[in-house]
Design an enzyme around this catalytic site. Structure first.
Site, PDB file in Angstrom:
ATOM      1  N   LYS A  92     -11.800  23.728-114.945  1.00 57.68           N
ATOM      2  CA  LYS A  92     -10.660  24.591-114.635  1.00 57.68           C
ATOM      3  C   LYS A  92     -10.203  25.316-115.897  1.00 57.68           C
ATOM      4  O   LYS A  92     -10.046  24.706-116.951  1.00 57.68           O
ATOM      5  CB  LYS A  92      -9.529  23.748-114.045  1.00 57.68           C
ATOM      6  CG  LYS A  92      -9.861  23.160-112.679  1.00 57.68           C
ATOM      7  CD  LYS A  92      -8.795  22.209-112.171  1.00 57.68           C
ATOM      8  CE  LYS A  92      -8.896  20.862-112.859  1.00 57.68           C
ATOM      9  NZ  LYS A  92      -7.943  19.868-112.319  1.00 57.68           N
ATOM     10  N   GLY A 109       3.896  12.324-109.226  1.00 57.79           N
ATOM     11  CA  GLY A 109       2.722  11.739-109.857  1.00 57.79           C
ATOM     12  C   GLY A 109       1.517  12.605-109.557  1.00 57.79           C
ATOM     13  O   GLY A 109       1.434  13.218-108.480  1.00 57.79           O
ATOM     14  N   ASP A 110       0.578  12.685-110.483  1.00 56.24           N
ATOM     15  CA  ASP A 110      -0.548  13.607-110.324  1.00 56.24           C
ATOM     16  C   ASP A 110      -1.356  13.347-109.056  1.00 56.24           C
ATOM     17  O   ASP A 110      -1.673  14.269-108.296  1.00 56.24           O
ATOM     18  CB  ASP A 110      -1.440  13.586-111.567  1.00 56.24           C
ATOM     19  CG  ASP A 110      -2.083  12.229-111.830  1.00 56.24           C
ATOM     20  OD1 ASP A 110      -1.525  11.193-111.382  1.00 56.24           O
ATOM     21  OD2 ASP A 110      -3.130  12.176-112.503  1.00 56.24           O
ATOM     22  N   THR A 111      -1.678  12.087-108.803  1.00 58.09           N
ATOM     23  CA  THR A 111      -2.500  11.768-107.642  1.00 58.09           C
ATOM     24  C   THR A 111      -1.726  11.939-106.341  1.00 58.09           C
ATOM     25  O   THR A 111      -2.292  12.362-105.319  1.00 58.09           O
ATOM     26  CB  THR A 111      -3.037  10.335-107.735  1.00 58.09           C
ATOM     27  OG1 THR A 111      -1.945   9.442-108.049  1.00 58.09           O
ATOM     28  CG2 THR A 111      -4.098  10.218-108.823  1.00 58.09           C
ATOM     29  N   TYR A 143      10.457   8.327-114.601  1.00 60.00           N
ATOM     30  CA  TYR A 143      10.385   9.337-115.651  1.00 60.00           C
ATOM     31  C   TYR A 143      11.502  10.347-115.461  1.00 60.00           C
ATOM     32  O   TYR A 143      12.012  10.537-114.357  1.00 60.00           O
ATOM     33  CB  TYR A 143       9.022  10.025-115.698  1.00 60.00           C
ATOM     34  CG  TYR A 143       8.714  10.984-114.575  1.00 60.00           C
ATOM     35  CD1 TYR A 143       8.848  12.363-114.752  1.00 60.00           C
ATOM     36  CD2 TYR A 143       8.236  10.520-113.354  1.00 60.00           C
ATOM     37  CE1 TYR A 143       8.537  13.252-113.729  1.00 60.00           C
ATOM     38  CE2 TYR A 143       7.917  11.395-112.332  1.00 60.00           C
ATOM     39  CZ  TYR A 143       8.072  12.762-112.522  1.00 60.00           C
ATOM     40  OH  TYR A 143       7.769  13.631-111.512  1.00 60.00           O
ATOM     41  N   ASP A 150      -3.324  19.733-109.980  1.00 63.64           N
ATOM     42  CA  ASP A 150      -3.345  18.798-108.847  1.00 63.64           C
ATOM     43  C   ASP A 150      -3.562  19.550-107.542  1.00 63.64           C
ATOM     44  O   ASP A 150      -4.287  19.087-106.657  1.00 63.64           O
ATOM     45  CB  ASP A 150      -2.022  18.033-108.763  1.00 63.64           C
ATOM     46  CG  ASP A 150      -1.669  17.319-110.056  1.00 63.64           C
ATOM     47  OD1 ASP A 150      -2.576  16.970-110.824  1.00 63.64           O
ATOM     48  OD2 ASP A 150      -0.452  17.112-110.303  1.00 63.64           O
TER      49      ASP A 150
END
Length: 321
Positions: free
Chosen positions: A236, A36-38, A94, A269
């Site tokens: 970015k 997960g990104d976080t 996922y 990330d």
């Protein structure tokens, strides 16, 4: 020498969702992990600043998958005291399928995940109270996108409360069109998030997709963020590096040379983690962007979101201080 670097460790919390990951061919051999990104950002942040123990705020079930996640996060130095439990709920899922031409195909099952119910948990209010003692809270547009609309308001109100207490809010839009009914609704909600942000760490491509634009100049993106009240903005730009902007000043941190890109997963990330690690040490924005570029360049030279610990390197070691 590392011992010459003295700073007060900041207390950082990350709000988001981590899911079960299955990687491989359908009905064939599949590797199990989580992602997960976080969570990626929290994990790299923990590795970069030993002893910081960033807190991860999410909801999981009481199943074995959820227990394994908690144990793994603890082993990585992540504070799990704010990982709430919801009986009868499971983590999202996922899959990653590699196509014959080498591309990746993702499929998600998260509509009934525990994390979607985070803000409705009976202990969420007490978590928000505890977070008032933190220096910074980081989240992304995905954190907001997965919540039902009434819960989006609950999260935004919680962030507003924290900001009123002096907690800095850092945001990455991480715009994923599939999670939103329309780009206009995404703009509206993510705009509300930006209005509460002190720091925005955004990707130029994401912002263009969000607004239906193409190749927007980074200063224009930054100006839009500042108009919504964001004090410090980072745009970015992939291999080109990152542009920073604050208080009428701006500059460019050039990207690191990468001979072979293996996998861009979690590059952004990782950038955010290294930026926040440097920020926690009191560095200026151009220095924070430098270390963000440096870690992102390392990560994209390896397969998968999380590279081996030996290749991460502590920020103090990278700086040779």
């Amino acid at each position: 020498m590392a011992s010459s670097l003295t700073f007060k460790k900041k207390k950082v919390a990350v709000i988001g969702e981590c899911m079960i990951e299955l990687s491989g061919q359908p009905f064939g051999q599949q590797a199990q992990y989580f992602g997960g990104d976080t969570l990626n950002t929290a994990l790299y942040l923990s590795r970069l600043v030993p002893g910081m123990n960033p807190a991860y705020v999410t909801a999981l079930g009481n199943d074995n998958y959820s227990r394994y996640m908690r144990q793994s996060w603890l082993q990585e130095g992540i504070d799990t005291q704010f990982v709430l439990t919801l009986d009868g709920k499971l983590p999202g899922l996922y899959t990653i399928e590699n196509t014959p031409c080498g591309e990746k195909s993702f499929h998600y099952w998260r509509n009934d995940s525990a994390a979607r119910c985070l803000c409705r948990h009976e202990l969420f209010g007490s978590v928000v109270d505890d977070l008032k003692a933190f220096d910074l809270v980081y989240l992304t547009g995905i954190t907001l996108a997965i919540l039902p609309d009434p819960d989006k308001y609950l999260l935004l109100r919680a962030l507003e409360t924290l900001q009123e207490e002096g907690v800095k809010i850092a945001v990455d839009s991480n715009y994923r069109p599939a999670l939103w009914p329309s780009s206009s609704l995404a703009c509206e909600w993510i705009g509300k998030l930006y209005q509460l942000a002190d720091i925005a760490l955004v990707t130029a491509d994401d912002e263009d997709r969000l607004l239906g634009m193409h190749d927007s100049p980074p200063p224009i993106i930054a100006k839009r963020m500042h108009s919504m009240g964001v004090k410090q903005v980072v745009v970015k730009l992939g291999q080109e590096g990152a542009m920073w902007s604050q208080y009428g000043l701006n500059g460019m941190a050039r990207g690191n040379k990468v001979d072979r890109v293996m996998d861009t997963t979690a590059g952004g990330d990782a950038f955010n983690a290294a930026f926040l690690a440097a920020w926690s040490m009191g560095m200026e924005m151009h220095e924070c962007c430098h270390w963000g570029n440096k870690l992102a360049a390392r990560v994209i030279q390896h397969k998968g979101a999380i590279i081996p610990r030996d290749y991460t390197g502590y920020l103090t070691e990278l700086m040779n201080v």
